[in-house]
Write an enzyme that holds these catalytic residues in place. Structure first.
Site, PDB file in Angstrom:
ATOM      1  N   THR A 136       5.845  -0.875  -4.211  1.00  0.00           N
ATOM      2  CA  THR A 136       4.856  -1.474  -4.082  1.00  0.00           C
ATOM      3  C   THR A 136       4.118  -1.890  -5.467  1.00  0.00           C
ATOM      4  O   THR A 136       4.486  -1.345  -6.449  1.00  0.00           O
ATOM      5  CB  THR A 136       3.723  -0.676  -3.527  1.00  0.00           C
ATOM      6  N   ASP A 137       3.311  -2.836  -5.493  1.00  0.00           N
ATOM      7  CA  ASP A 137       2.649  -3.266  -6.683  1.00  0.00           C
ATOM      8  C   ASP A 137       1.521  -2.595  -6.933  1.00  0.00           C
ATOM      9  O   ASP A 137       0.968  -2.766  -8.151  1.00  0.00           O
ATOM     10  CB  ASP A 137       2.231  -4.778  -6.461  1.00  0.00           C
ATOM     11  N   GLU A 138       1.337  -1.469  -5.898  1.00  0.00           N
ATOM     12  CA  GLU A 138       0.089  -0.844  -6.299  1.00  0.00           C
ATOM     13  C   GLU A 138       0.349   0.207  -7.483  1.00  0.00           C
ATOM     14  O   GLU A 138      -0.755   0.944  -7.730  1.00  0.00           O
ATOM     15  CB  GLU A 138      -0.439  -0.098  -5.108  1.00  0.00           C
ATOM     16  N   TYR A 162      -1.394   7.644  -2.771  1.00  0.00           N
ATOM     17  CA  TYR A 162      -0.306   6.906  -2.245  1.00  0.00           C
ATOM     18  C   TYR A 162       0.523   6.086  -3.280  1.00  0.00           C
ATOM     19  O   TYR A 162       1.745   6.469  -3.666  1.00  0.00           O
ATOM     20  CB  TYR A 162      -0.732   5.666  -1.190  1.00  0.00           C
ATOM     21  N   LYS A 166       4.248   6.858  -5.110  1.00  0.00           N
ATOM     22  CA  LYS A 166       5.267   5.712  -5.197  1.00  0.00           C
ATOM     23  C   LYS A 166       5.606   5.778  -6.676  1.00  0.00           C
ATOM     24  O   LYS A 166       6.786   5.537  -6.983  1.00  0.00           O
ATOM     25  CB  LYS A 166       4.782   4.401  -4.550  1.00  0.00           C
TER      26      LYS A 166
HETATM   27  P1  NAD Z   1       5.545   2.121   7.521  1.00  0.00           P
HETATM   28  O1  NAD Z   1       4.622   3.144   7.450  1.00  0.00           O
HETATM   29  O2  NAD Z   1       5.373   1.042   8.604  1.00  0.00           O
HETATM   30  O3  NAD Z   1       6.997   2.783   8.040  1.00  0.00           O
HETATM   31  C1  NAD Z   1       7.476   3.903   7.333  1.00  0.00           C
HETATM   32  C2  NAD Z   1       8.975   4.350   7.866  1.00  0.00           C
HETATM   33  O4  NAD Z   1       9.353   5.483   7.071  1.00  0.00           O
HETATM   34  C3  NAD Z   1       8.449   4.683   9.488  1.00  0.00           C
HETATM   35  O5  NAD Z   1       9.236   4.313  10.164  1.00  0.00           O
HETATM   36  C4  NAD Z   1       8.507   6.191   9.344  1.00  0.00           C
HETATM   37  O6  NAD Z   1       8.716   6.896  10.708  1.00  0.00           O
HETATM   38  C5  NAD Z   1       9.450   6.450   8.140  1.00  0.00           C
HETATM   39  N1  NAD Z   1       9.373   7.729   7.606  1.00  0.00           N
HETATM   40  C6  NAD Z   1       8.360   8.443   7.040  1.00  0.00           C
HETATM   41  N2  NAD Z   1       8.708   9.567   6.340  1.00  0.00           N
HETATM   42  C7  NAD Z   1       9.747   9.679   6.708  1.00  0.00           C
HETATM   43  C8  NAD Z   1      11.046  10.846   6.226  1.00  0.00           C
HETATM   44  N3  NAD Z   1      10.505  11.843   5.930  1.00  0.00           N
HETATM   45  N4  NAD Z   1      12.068  10.941   6.704  1.00  0.00           N
HETATM   46  C9  NAD Z   1      12.452   9.575   7.166  1.00  0.00           C
HETATM   47  N5  NAD Z   1      11.746   8.610   7.601  1.00  0.00           N
HETATM   48  C10 NAD Z   1      10.458   8.737   7.265  1.00  0.00           C
HETATM   49  O7  NAD Z   1       5.931   1.476   5.910  1.00  0.00           O
HETATM   50  P2  NAD Z   1       6.132   0.023   5.599  1.00  0.00           P
HETATM   51  O8  NAD Z   1       4.811  -0.754   5.419  1.00  0.00           O
HETATM   52  O9  NAD Z   1       6.952  -0.624   6.532  1.00  0.00           O
HETATM   53  O10 NAD Z   1       6.653   0.225   4.188  1.00  0.00           O
HETATM   54  C11 NAD Z   1       8.035   0.694   4.012  1.00  0.00           C
HETATM   55  C12 NAD Z   1       8.059   0.699   2.419  1.00  0.00           C
HETATM   56  O11 NAD Z   1       7.954  -0.750   1.747  1.00  0.00           O
HETATM   57  C13 NAD Z   1       7.414   1.765   1.871  1.00  0.00           C
HETATM   58  O12 NAD Z   1       8.139   2.252   0.974  1.00  0.00           O
HETATM   59  C14 NAD Z   1       6.202   1.206   1.056  1.00  0.00           C
HETATM   60  O13 NAD Z   1       5.573   2.018   0.099  1.00  0.00           O
HETATM   61  C15 NAD Z   1       6.787  -0.288   0.773  1.00  0.00           C
HETATM   62  N6  NAD Z   1       5.787  -1.263   0.500  1.00  0.00           N
HETATM   63  C16 NAD Z   1       5.012  -1.604   1.472  1.00  0.00           C
HETATM   64  C17 NAD Z   1       4.064  -2.796   1.492  1.00  0.00           C
HETATM   65  C18 NAD Z   1       3.327  -3.079   2.659  1.00  0.00           C
HETATM   66  O14 NAD Z   1       2.463  -3.776   2.376  1.00  0.00           O
HETATM   67  N7  NAD Z   1       3.429  -2.577   3.811  1.00  0.00           N
HETATM   68  C19 NAD Z   1       3.984  -3.393   0.410  1.00  0.00           C
HETATM   69  C20 NAD Z   1       4.973  -3.324  -0.856  1.00  0.00           C
HETATM   70  C21 NAD Z   1       5.716  -2.145  -0.417  1.00  0.00           C
END
Ligand code: NAD
Length: 352
Positions: A136-138, A162, A166
């Site tokens: 993430t950009d965070e 969080y 990350k």
């Molecule tokens: P989300 O919370 O919607 O989904 C996370 C998924 O990971 C879920 O399906 C969950 O069941 C699974 N999970 C959690 N813990 C687990 C474990 N111990 N073992 C196996 N599976 C597990 O998250 P998202 O919004 O889809 O984000 C996905 C990735 O992208 C993350 O790494 C997040 O940091 C990154 N990200 C998100 C955003 C955003 O705006 N949502 C932006 C940049 C980066």
């Protein structure tokens, strides 16, 4: 190719899995622990495909992860599994340390063991192996001036449990390349929005509250700026980096859509007014509430490198992406009503 996606039942992971199955010929194995954020109903479009497999496994379980690698023999790993909600990390950081840091470490070790084995028995496959870590950009903290942008060289300064977890996982991934030679790529992306977004996050929460005639809680004065990217544009970028990016490189991904939180909520209200007219303007539901502790003021991404080197650009503007998103929530009530009947009813999180 065999592509192992972790977190494929989540918001972004499910968009990646749908894209890989619907738009490419690759095989996908989705490894997901199905936490509160994981939802297999986001994958009904692909579950019948012969190229799709699901493994209900926690990335913290080293033995099960090793078995998954042996069973599916991946060419590429795309690591999205994480605890992802800042507000939840304020209420309970332990799960973030466990999955985002220890889980990433466990996955890196399983990948390294598998890759070392490949070097012995299938050197060509080992030479092409890639581990793509999605971040993430965070991790960069917040920006001082209104014109500044995060680049791939911006120093890390995370603010929340969080983003600190990350940042920590990003460091582990890079160290596994530097120390063990594991071929890794890292991407850091701005805020995503779109279909199948869990309703604890700003955009779906506001859509569902507005439809229910409930207050639209805006943190602080609503002047926090985020750069918004439509999730399907992100999924396309991730697959491009995983398959075509240069090993060892980091790519920032962003949508060129800087908006204050208040602008986002007001735009949503206006779109809803057009699509589901209400006598009382949805904007009247906006309510300012106590800010999130440690809330970063502004994030903005310089996505020049991925555009220049890999030719990726977002296809959606904020206006077109938001319209598609609102329409999706109007057309898919069953998906979000089941989520609301289950693990989350719209309560405020992370206020201390
Ligand atoms: P989300 O919370 O919607 O989904 C996370 C998924 O990971 C879920 O399906 C969950 O069941 C699974 N999970 C959690 N813990 C687990 C474990 N111990 N073992 C196996 N599976 C597990 O998250 P998202 O919004 O889809 O984000 C996905 C990735 O992208 C993350 O790494 C997040 O940091 C990154 N990200 C998100 C955003 C955003 O705006 N949502 C932006 C940049 C980066």
């Amino acid at each position: 190719m065999n592509i192992l996606v972790t977190g494929g039942a989540g918001f972004i992971g499910s968009a990646v899995v749908r894209y890989l199955i619907e738009q490419t010929d690759h095989r996908v194995v989705n490894v997901d622990a199905l936490t509160y954020a994981g939802n297999l109903e986001s994958l009904t479009e692909v579950e019948g495909s012969e190229r799709y497999a699901f493994e209900h496994v926690d990335i913290n379980n080293a033995a099960q992860m090793q078995a998954v690698f042996e069973r599916h023999q991946p060419d590429v790993v795309m690591h999205l599994a994480a605890e992802s909600h800042v507000d939840r990390s304020i209420d309970g950081p332990a799960a973030f340390i466990q999955t985002n840091i220890v889980g990433t470490y466990t996955l890196l070790e399983a990948a390294r063991q598998y890759w070392n084995g490949l070097k012995e028995r299938a050197p060509e496959k080992a030479a092409g192996f890639r581990f793509h870590h999605i971040s993430t950009d965070e991790v960069y903290g917040d920006l001082e001036g209104p014109e500044d942008l995060f680049t791939e060289e911006t120093p890390y300064a995370p603010s929340s449990p969080y983003s600190a977890s990350k940042a920590s996982s990003d460091h582990l991934v890079r160290a596994w390349q530097r120390t063990y030679g594991l071929p890794v790529l890292v991407t850091n992306c701005s805020n995503n929005y779109g279909p199948y977004h869990f309703p604890e996050k700003l955009i779906p929460l506001m859509i569902l509250n507005a439809l229910a005639g409930k207050a639209l809680p805006v943190y602080g004065d609503g002047q926090q700026v985020r750069d918004w990217l439509y999730v399907e544009d992100h999924a396309r970028a991730l697959v491009k980096v995983a398959l075509e990016g240069e090993v060892g490189e980091t790519y920032n991904i962003g949508g060129h859509n800087e908006k204050t939180n208040l602008e986002v909520v007001e735009t949503l209200c206006d779109l809803l007014q057009e699509l589901v007219p209400s006598e009382r303007s949805y904007r009247k539901l906006i309510t300012f509430v106590a800010d999130r502790p440690g809330h970063d003021l502004r994030y903005a991404i310089d996505a020049d490198k991925i555009e220049r080197e890999l030719g990726w650009r977002p296809e959606e503007t904020f206006e077109t992406g938001l319209r598609k998103t609102v329409q999706w929530y109007l057309d898919n009530r069953q998906w979000w009503q089941r989520v609301q009947d289950g693990s989350y009813q719209g309560e405020r999180l992370g206020s201390l």
